[in-house]
Design a protein around this motif. Structure first.
Motif, PDB file in Angstrom:
ATOM      1  N   GLY A  57       8.170 -12.583   3.514  1.00  0.00           N
ATOM      2  CA  GLY A  57       8.912 -13.148   4.657  1.00  0.00           C
ATOM      3  C   GLY A  57      10.210 -12.287   4.211  1.00  0.00           C
ATOM      4  O   GLY A  57      10.332 -11.552   3.375  1.00  0.00           O
ATOM      5  N   ILE A  58      11.590 -12.434   5.161  1.00  0.00           N
ATOM      6  CA  ILE A  58      12.693 -11.962   4.746  1.00  0.00           C
ATOM      7  C   ILE A  58      13.535 -13.112   4.689  1.00  0.00           C
ATOM      8  O   ILE A  58      13.842 -13.898   5.863  1.00  0.00           O
ATOM      9  CB  ILE A  58      13.150 -10.826   5.683  1.00  0.00           C
ATOM     10  CG1 ILE A  58      12.174  -9.697   5.731  1.00  0.00           C
ATOM     11  CG2 ILE A  58      14.453 -10.449   5.496  1.00  0.00           C
ATOM     12  CD1 ILE A  58      12.447  -8.443   6.906  1.00  0.00           C
ATOM     13  N   GLY A 100      15.423 -13.422   8.787  1.00  0.00           N
ATOM     14  CA  GLY A 100      14.145 -13.145   8.618  1.00  0.00           C
ATOM     15  C   GLY A 100      13.595 -13.300  10.164  1.00  0.00           C
ATOM     16  O   GLY A 100      12.711 -12.659  10.982  1.00  0.00           O
ATOM     17  N   HIS A 101      14.241 -14.739  11.003  1.00  0.00           N
ATOM     18  CA  HIS A 101      14.003 -15.024  12.374  1.00  0.00           C
ATOM     19  C   HIS A 101      15.015 -14.429  13.231  1.00  0.00           C
ATOM     20  O   HIS A 101      14.698 -15.275  14.276  1.00  0.00           O
ATOM     21  CB  HIS A 101      13.671 -16.389  12.174  1.00  0.00           C
ATOM     22  CG  HIS A 101      12.822 -16.712  11.336  1.00  0.00           C
ATOM     23  ND1 HIS A 101      11.313 -16.456  11.263  1.00  0.00           N
ATOM     24  CD2 HIS A 101      12.734 -17.229  10.061  1.00  0.00           C
ATOM     25  CE1 HIS A 101      10.684 -17.004  10.161  1.00  0.00           C
ATOM     26  NE2 HIS A 101      11.510 -17.447   9.300  1.00  0.00           N
ATOM     27  N   MET A 102      15.789 -13.589  13.115  1.00  0.00           N
ATOM     28  CA  MET A 102      16.622 -12.994  14.268  1.00  0.00           C
ATOM     29  C   MET A 102      15.547 -12.178  15.115  1.00  0.00           C
ATOM     30  O   MET A 102      14.725 -11.616  14.470  1.00  0.00           O
ATOM     31  CB  MET A 102      17.652 -12.394  13.732  1.00  0.00           C
ATOM     32  CG  MET A 102      17.808 -10.995  13.270  1.00  0.00           C
ATOM     33  SD  MET A 102      19.130 -10.077  12.807  1.00  0.00           S
ATOM     34  CE  MET A 102      18.706  -8.975  11.478  1.00  0.00           C
ATOM     35  N   LYS A 109       5.889  -9.647  18.482  1.00  0.00           N
ATOM     36  CA  LYS A 109       4.542 -10.382  17.857  1.00  0.00           C
ATOM     37  C   LYS A 109       4.932 -11.581  17.660  1.00  0.00           C
ATOM     38  O   LYS A 109       6.248 -12.045  17.168  1.00  0.00           O
ATOM     39  CB  LYS A 109       4.571  -9.378  16.427  1.00  0.00           C
ATOM     40  CG  LYS A 109       4.009  -8.153  16.626  1.00  0.00           C
ATOM     41  CD  LYS A 109       4.184  -7.253  15.670  1.00  0.00           C
ATOM     42  CE  LYS A 109       3.348  -7.531  14.405  1.00  0.00           C
ATOM     43  NZ  LYS A 109       3.833  -6.565  13.187  1.00  0.00           N
ATOM     44  N   GLN A 110       4.004 -12.540  17.424  1.00  0.00           N
ATOM     45  CA  GLN A 110       4.206 -13.855  17.019  1.00  0.00           C
ATOM     46  C   GLN A 110       4.497 -13.951  15.588  1.00  0.00           C
ATOM     47  O   GLN A 110       4.283 -13.225  14.700  1.00  0.00           O
ATOM     48  CB  GLN A 110       2.589 -14.406  17.089  1.00  0.00           C
ATOM     49  CG  GLN A 110       2.438 -15.969  16.754  1.00  0.00           C
ATOM     50  CD  GLN A 110       2.907 -16.903  17.783  1.00  0.00           C
ATOM     51  OE1 GLN A 110       2.785 -16.426  19.072  1.00  0.00           O
ATOM     52  NE2 GLN A 110       3.827 -17.796  17.412  1.00  0.00           N
ATOM     53  N   CYS A 111       5.264 -14.934  15.236  1.00  0.00           N
ATOM     54  CA  CYS A 111       5.885 -15.083  14.012  1.00  0.00           C
ATOM     55  C   CYS A 111       5.296 -16.454  13.173  1.00  0.00           C
ATOM     56  O   CYS A 111       5.021 -17.353  14.035  1.00  0.00           O
ATOM     57  CB  CYS A 111       7.511 -14.894  13.822  1.00  0.00           C
ATOM     58  SG  CYS A 111       8.123 -15.253  12.212  1.00  0.00           S
ATOM     59  N   ARG A 144       8.755 -15.464  18.592  1.00  0.00           N
ATOM     60  CA  ARG A 144       8.169 -14.170  18.650  1.00  0.00           C
ATOM     61  C   ARG A 144       9.049 -13.103  18.332  1.00  0.00           C
ATOM     62  O   ARG A 144      10.411 -13.504  18.636  1.00  0.00           O
ATOM     63  CB  ARG A 144       7.691 -14.048  20.067  1.00  0.00           C
ATOM     64  CG  ARG A 144       6.283 -14.971  20.582  1.00  0.00           C
ATOM     65  CD  ARG A 144       6.054 -14.315  21.873  1.00  0.00           C
ATOM     66  NE  ARG A 144       4.581 -14.806  22.007  1.00  0.00           N
ATOM     67  CZ  ARG A 144       3.396 -14.275  21.710  1.00  0.00           C
ATOM     68  NH1 ARG A 144       3.781 -13.163  20.831  1.00  0.00           N
ATOM     69  NH2 ARG A 144       2.380 -14.862  21.935  1.00  0.00           N
ATOM     70  N   GLY A 145       8.719 -11.877  17.736  1.00  0.00           N
ATOM     71  CA  GLY A 145       9.757 -10.951  17.953  1.00  0.00           C
ATOM     72  C   GLY A 145      10.534 -11.016  16.748  1.00  0.00           C
ATOM     73  O   GLY A 145      11.653 -10.116  16.693  1.00  0.00           O
ATOM     74  N   CYS A 146      10.407 -11.878  15.898  1.00  0.00           N
ATOM     75  CA  CYS A 146      11.344 -11.882  14.460  1.00  0.00           C
ATOM     76  C   CYS A 146      11.221 -10.765  13.727  1.00  0.00           C
ATOM     77  O   CYS A 146      10.205 -10.112  13.637  1.00  0.00           O
ATOM     78  CB  CYS A 146      10.907 -13.443  13.698  1.00  0.00           C
ATOM     79  SG  CYS A 146      10.849 -14.949  14.625  1.00  0.00           S
ATOM     80  N   TRP A 147      12.412 -10.401  13.136  1.00  0.00           N
ATOM     81  CA  TRP A 147      12.527  -9.440  12.195  1.00  0.00           C
ATOM     82  C   TRP A 147      11.587  -9.383  11.069  1.00  0.00           C
ATOM     83  O   TRP A 147      11.066  -8.116  10.930  1.00  0.00           O
ATOM     84  CB  TRP A 147      14.077  -9.301  11.708  1.00  0.00           C
ATOM     85  CG  TRP A 147      14.416  -8.243  10.904  1.00  0.00           C
ATOM     86  CD1 TRP A 147      13.932  -6.938  10.955  1.00  0.00           C
ATOM     87  CD2 TRP A 147      15.334  -8.394   9.632  1.00  0.00           C
ATOM     88  NE1 TRP A 147      14.753  -6.124   9.888  1.00  0.00           N
ATOM     89  CE2 TRP A 147      15.375  -7.029   9.023  1.00  0.00           C
ATOM     90  CE3 TRP A 147      16.117  -9.329   9.031  1.00  0.00           C
ATOM     91  CZ2 TRP A 147      16.193  -6.499   8.014  1.00  0.00           C
ATOM     92  CZ3 TRP A 147      16.767  -8.974   7.966  1.00  0.00           C
ATOM     93  CH2 TRP A 147      16.792  -7.558   7.394  1.00  0.00           C
TER      94      TRP A 147
END
Ligand SMILES: [Zn+2]
Length: 383
Positions: free
Chosen positions: A215-216, A238-240, A247-249, A254-257
């Motif tokens: 993860g980030i 990481g979830h910005m 894409k699913q996170c 969705r679309g998280c870094w």
């Protein structure tokens, strides 16, 4: 002494010990001068600290004229701290002295992360370190653990999406096993502190530590202080979201870094035969263009997220660490190019972007430093 006087005395003692640790070698007179405490107070606190073997004397030091003073040193071997980094695919455990020198290290790659599995690995690692460590006055003074998740101020891991953990009482469980203070912290926050204390950013004030692994996470130091947010949950960048239809996170959004720029994003894109970052790096080193292109892509995505962070915080130092730093040779250029092409020019001025030189140790050293701080501020004062 009244209760109030007791508190003042204990605070002064912690202050004197902290000063000796930071500024050693130092004389009693200099401690009095720097701390503003009077010489008699300093002298009696120093006598206590000497008896408790937290400091020791050597002498005589440099004289500025009169009698040459006896010099005080911090006893970095009075006890030892354990620092642990629980990653998504590894557990790293170190023993440090009280100034952050790594003395023993245990490292294990893992591919299953149920809590029961990880805690038994952690327990074994701690036990084998305790069995091997040198003897000392205070033994293990505490255990610090960095985790890739959201940790509240009570040390509960509320959510670690990439481990699949919710509401985990790791602090309580380890305290029961080893009966020493345990500190749980988000791994990126700990990594930022590790870099500030021991890494390349020691003289900087506004430091952003990017922990890029499966993860980030991001650790944010503003004006020399770790910025933890209202409840301690800051830095979940990481979830910005960098793609609103993306894409699913693992976090449910969705679309998280991190769905584009992490080690897991990288491994998703490769042939199923390649199961690790290390093997992809060796492919790139052997001239495999597909592998090199993949690193280029991941580096570009890392660069876009870092751009957003630089534009937000106007830091003076950005450090890229954790596992993706192993691929420095392949991701550095796309990261730098993306920043040069996209980040606001004002924000690029007086900005350093570099990879961690503590490598895998940033988080472990950070949590170990938290343990030492706690010992000096809370425990040593009560001895
Ligand atoms: Zn997410």
């Amino acid at each position: 002494m009244t209760w109030n006087q007791q508190v003042v005395k204990k605070n002064n003692k912690a202050l004197v010990l902290q000063l000796i640790m930071e500024k050693e070698p130092i004389s009693r007179a200099d401690i009095a001068q720097v701390s503003g405490l009077n010489k008699t107070t300093v002298s009696s606190l120093v006598t206590e600290l000497l008896t408790e073997e937290l400091i020791y004397e050597s002498g005589p030091g440099e004289s500025s004229g009169g009698r040459r003073p006896v010099i005080l040193h911090f006893n970095k071997n009075a006890g030892y701290a354990i620092g642990i980094d629980i990653g998504v695919n590894y557990v790293l455990c170190i023993l440090t002295d009280l100034k952050g020198k790594v003395l023993i290290e245990k490292n294990e790659m893992v591919n299953r992360t149920p809590y029961s599995t990880i805690i038994s690995i952690v327990q074994k690692m701690i036990q084998s370190i305790i069995d091997e460590m040198p003897s000392s006055k205070y033994g293990i003074i505490g255990i610090g653990i960095g985790v890739p998740g959201i940790v509240n101020k009570e040390g509960t891991i509320l959510l670690a999406p990439n481990l699949g953990w919710t509401n985990i009482q790791l602090k309580e469980d380890i305290e029961k096993l080893f009966d020493v203070p345990v500190i749980i912290e988000n791994e990126a926050n700990a990594g930022a502190i590790g870099e500030q204390r021991f890494g390349i950013a020691q003289d900087y004030k506004n430091i952003i530590y990017i922990s890029a692994g499966i993860g980030i996470g991001v650790g944010i130091i503003l004006n020399k202080e770790l910025y933890q947010g209202n409840n301690g949950y800051s830095g979940e960048m990481g979830h910005m979201i960098i793609d609103i239809n993306g894409k699913q996170c693992n976090c449910g959004s969705r679309g998280c870094w991190e769905a584009y720029a992490s080690e897991s994003a990288l491994l998703e894109m490769v042939h199923p035969n390649i199961d690790s970052l290390e093997s992809l790096i060796s492919l790139a080193e052997n001239g495999d263009e597909v592998a090199q292109d993949l690193f280029d892509k991941i580096g570009t995505y890392l660069g876009f997220g870092i751009n957003n962070i630089i534009n937000t915080f106007n830091p003076d130092y950005v450090i890229i660490g954790n596992r993706m730093a192993l691929a420095k040779e392949w991701i550095e250029q796309p990261i730098r190019t993306t920043i040069e092409n996209h980040t606001l020019a004002y924000h690029q001025k007086d900005l350093q972007v570099d990879f961690s030189r503590l490598e895998k140790y940033s988080t472990c050293l950070g949590v170990s430093a938290f343990v030492v701080d706690y010992f000096i501020k809370e425990e040593a004062r009560n001895l």
